[in-house]
Design an enzyme around this catalytic site. Sequence first.
Site, mmCIF file in Angstrom:
data_model
loop_
_atom_site.group_PDB
_atom_site.id
_atom_site.type_symbol
_atom_site.label_atom_id
_atom_site.label_comp_id
_atom_site.label_asym_id
_atom_site.label_seq_id
_atom_site.Cartn_x
_atom_site.Cartn_y
_atom_site.Cartn_z
ATOM 1 N N LEU A 514 41.709 39.725 49.163
ATOM 2 C CA LEU A 514 41.913 40.977 49.893
ATOM 3 C C LEU A 514 41.218 42.146 49.231
ATOM 4 C CD1 LEU A 514 45.717 40.678 50.772
ATOM 5 C CD2 LEU A 514 43.760 40.177 52.240
ATOM 6 N N ARG A 516 39.540 43.767 45.115
ATOM 7 C CA ARG A 516 39.268 43.636 43.689
ATOM 8 C C ARG A 516 39.479 44.988 43.025
ATOM 9 N NH1 ARG A 516 35.442 40.714 46.553
ATOM 10 N NH2 ARG A 516 35.108 38.563 45.882
ATOM 11 N N GLY A 517 39.947 44.947 41.782
ATOM 12 C CA GLY A 517 40.175 46.187 41.053
ATOM 13 C C GLY A 517 39.536 46.145 39.691
ATOM 14 N N ALA A 518 39.850 47.145 38.888
ATOM 15 C CA ALA A 518 39.274 47.244 37.560
ATOM 16 C C ALA A 518 39.905 46.213 36.630
ATOM 17 C CB ALA A 518 39.485 48.652 37.008
ATOM 18 N N GLY A 519 39.164 45.876 35.566
ATOM 19 C CA GLY A 519 39.697 44.979 34.557
ATOM 20 C C GLY A 519 39.897 43.559 35.020
ATOM 21 N N GLY A 520 39.107 43.085 35.991
ATOM 22 C CA GLY A 520 39.231 41.713 36.457
ATOM 23 C C GLY A 520 40.419 41.456 37.353
ATOM 24 N N THR A 521 40.984 42.502 37.941
ATOM 25 C CA THR A 521 42.137 42.350 38.830
ATOM 26 C C THR A 521 41.687 41.902 40.216
ATOM 27 O OG1 THR A 521 43.331 44.078 37.643
ATOM 28 C CG2 THR A 521 44.113 43.520 39.836
ATOM 29 N N LYS A 536 48.835 40.141 43.554
ATOM 30 C CA LYS A 536 47.960 40.838 42.607
ATOM 31 C C LYS A 536 47.885 40.022 41.326
ATOM 32 C CE LYS A 536 47.205 45.424 40.581
ATOM 33 N NZ LYS A 536 47.740 46.806 40.492
ATOM 34 N N ASP A 625 46.408 58.490 40.011
ATOM 35 C CA ASP A 625 45.202 57.874 40.575
ATOM 36 C C ASP A 625 45.268 57.857 42.098
ATOM 37 O OD1 ASP A 625 42.700 56.728 40.484
ATOM 38 O OD2 ASP A 625 43.434 54.683 40.272
#
EC number: 2.7.11.1
Length: 911
Positions: A514, A516-521, A536, A625
């Site tokens: 669905l 992607r986020g920072a730090g490989g999330t 998540k 954020d």
Amino acid sequence: MARPVQRFQLWSPLGFLLQLVTLLGKLGPQVQSVRPESLLFVSTLDGSLHALNKQTGDLKWTVKDDPIIQGPMYVTEMAFLSDPADGSLYVLGTQKQQGLMKLPFTIPELVHASPCRSSDGVFYTGRKQDAWFVVDPESGETQMTLTTEGLSTPQLFIGRTQYTVSMHDLRTPALRWNTTYRRYSAPLLNGSPGKYMSHLTSCGMGLLLTVDPGSGIVLWTQDLGVPVTGIYTWHQDGLHQLPHLTLARDTLHFLVLRWGHIRLPASSYQDTATQFSSLDTQLLMTLYVGKEEAGFYVSKALVHAGVALVPRGLTLAPMDGPTTDEVTLQVSGEREGSPSTAVRYPSGSVALPSQWLLIGYHEPPPVLHTTMLRVHPIPGKVSAETRASEDLHAPPVFFELLNLRREDPELHPEEKASDSYPGLGSQDLLAATFTAILLGAWVLYLMRQQQQSPSAPAGPPDLSQDAQGQLSRDILQDQRRFQSPSEPAQPPHDPEAGQPTVVGKISFNPKDVLGRGAGGTFVFRGQFEGRAVAVKRLLRECFGLVRREVQLLQESDRHPNVLRYFCTEHGPQFHYIALELCQASLQEYVESPDLDRWGLEPTTVLQQMMSGLAHLHSLHIVHRDLKPANILMAGPDSQGQGRVVISDFGLCKKLPVGRCSFSLHSGIPGTEGWMAPELLQLPPDSPTSAVDIFSAGCVFYYVLSGGSHPFGESLYRQANILSGDPCLAQLQEETHDKVVALDLVRAMLSLLPQDRPSAGWVLAHPLFWSRAKELQFFQDVSDWLEKEPDQGPLVSALEAGSYKVVREDWHKHISAPLQADLKRFRSYKGTSVRDLLRAMRNKKHHYRELPAEVRQTLGQLPAGFIQYFTQRFPRLLLHTHRAMRTCASESLFLPYYPPALEARRPDATKS
């Protein structure tokens, strides 16, 4: 004599082996001690030296020291920037050449050449100071600092050199510029260390990725919080530098998230920009300008095509510094300039940190050629001009680092042994060899005993079949436990087959991503107890982040406008959080016209978002954020209505009881372009929940304008935020809705945090009133004013500035049937706001008695009626609301104003 001999024969060789095992057990702590060869040493911009486990990336210890680069905190007069990796120097602006330029010498070379002076009369002095310090490899404790006065027996004997350069101008008494640069005494490691492990770092932050060069799989990650300046290994009793590649933060995430691993091509000595054509993207070598506590710095970094670049030679601001006509430093033999030319910004921007305009990715700058260092040439060095020109391209060692073809690397025996078995040294291997010989002798002894006694069992007589099976299982478990950390654990299924992954009560398909986020999330579509959820997935190293996010979700998710939390599961490599599944983000809501909005109007979206934010603030939680990507759309419900929820609590901060601000010791939170100015200003204040109000103001304008940002394009966005210069052109139209929206957005985007409204005040703003509430407000005001004297303070405040509110004479802007009907009963002053409100109240009270023609003109109650007046007098509602603020505590007006504790609001902007 016979008895001792007999006793010796009873335990030989078994007794001797047991004695040896006992002896090795006593030596166990020595065998398990940390050896320098098993550590990876990483230096960061703040001067810290971190020791990491080579195989897992775990942080062992940190030694703190002075920053690598220390220079001017603000770029106001001198614009000299340094590269902490090698001490390269860059200058911003000369007399005839604007923009960033590279000087053809480094700080160490300038110190070696000092004392020297440039052709425009600027004198340079330099100082070099060497020092040693000793570090315990087990604890990281610094035992002592060595100088030339004494020596000691070291454990980790590390040398460091400090270079100080000062610039003096005889025409001015003050020191023009000075900087200090520190580096470790660590030559580049010979051979091809990059073939076993490749190290990637992100500029502007402390993210470090170690990659298997054969498969491109990320072996481990570590976030040190501060930009990495050097990576080292211990080899042959000394510190040696390892090559590493620096990429833009977004580029690093782009590469990891696009392919699931670092898929970089093999290359040789060609230009970097052409090496990545096979990847359907393009990486360019740029110069990143950043800022830390010690001042500005620069760093070479690779970026992909989606990263905004500052063009070469871009003029950031007009210069009003002194002129230097007699300068001999030339660029390409044509343009002249001096590295000592003062750089000044306009007087109107000096008070504001306009130097933030520098921060970002710049195209590789040209080189200033000078003869200054030729007076004192550096022996054994390539010319500064030649080295500087070659430095614009990626060094050859980078291309070895990027070589990801699967080959059998020929490693040095020491390197292979230390990397594969970090706990084993030469003494350990000797002990292991001796033990193996004894074990072999013991096996031969048993075999000989078996041959001598044919009736003996095939295996050890004291081990049953069950015991042997248990022993085999224990050995298998030990093999799995001591498997090399560089070999990633195999998942129980083939991800390509599309089979679901089950972790506790959570299941998901790894291919159904669905987001992607920072730090490989990663965020996957999944299931939790039969319910569709968003899963998540976070890295194992993010345990603290997961725990904090879950705690905040559990505390706050009882509000309908906060993302709902279900459960957390933990796997061998990742943490998994099951969250409410949403259908779209606010960004998609704004930018995708075909998206089903489920009855959510823009003002409804913003109201629900602020309702969730007010709930967080009531719990003393600061989100930190807020941006369109973190505002999600859930639904529809049984009535077909959607719902707005706030998500992504990774950067949230829970304020302790009694405190209203938070510190920035752990870094600057937020996303560039959506952060409040106080998060970036120096010296930093203690930010409050007002940072969320500023970010929400940016989101408000983004939604109400249909996708525009109040501070312009991404390249200049953060600089415009720092200068407090929003562009709200999309709300400048003289209509009721936009006038009301402009008032609120302008207050939320105030440069000073104390001038911004609270979340409760925002929710009470007339922007979110229904038409019925607007009409009722006008009626209540008119009723209240009937008791007030004409010259009283309340009526005077209402009539102040009435000329713009009633558009000179409100009689001229209403329809003829309504004018005629008003004259039948009494006279009204066309310049009076009070009389306009009285006319509205009377016609509303006697609406059913009005002639049909007048009712048709006014429209239906309440929406048509109130819009008839607000469309003709767009400023009427805001003007009346401000004038009646002194009555906010009266029971009649409580529904129209926030509670007293929520009434933080700047003075009204004069219209």
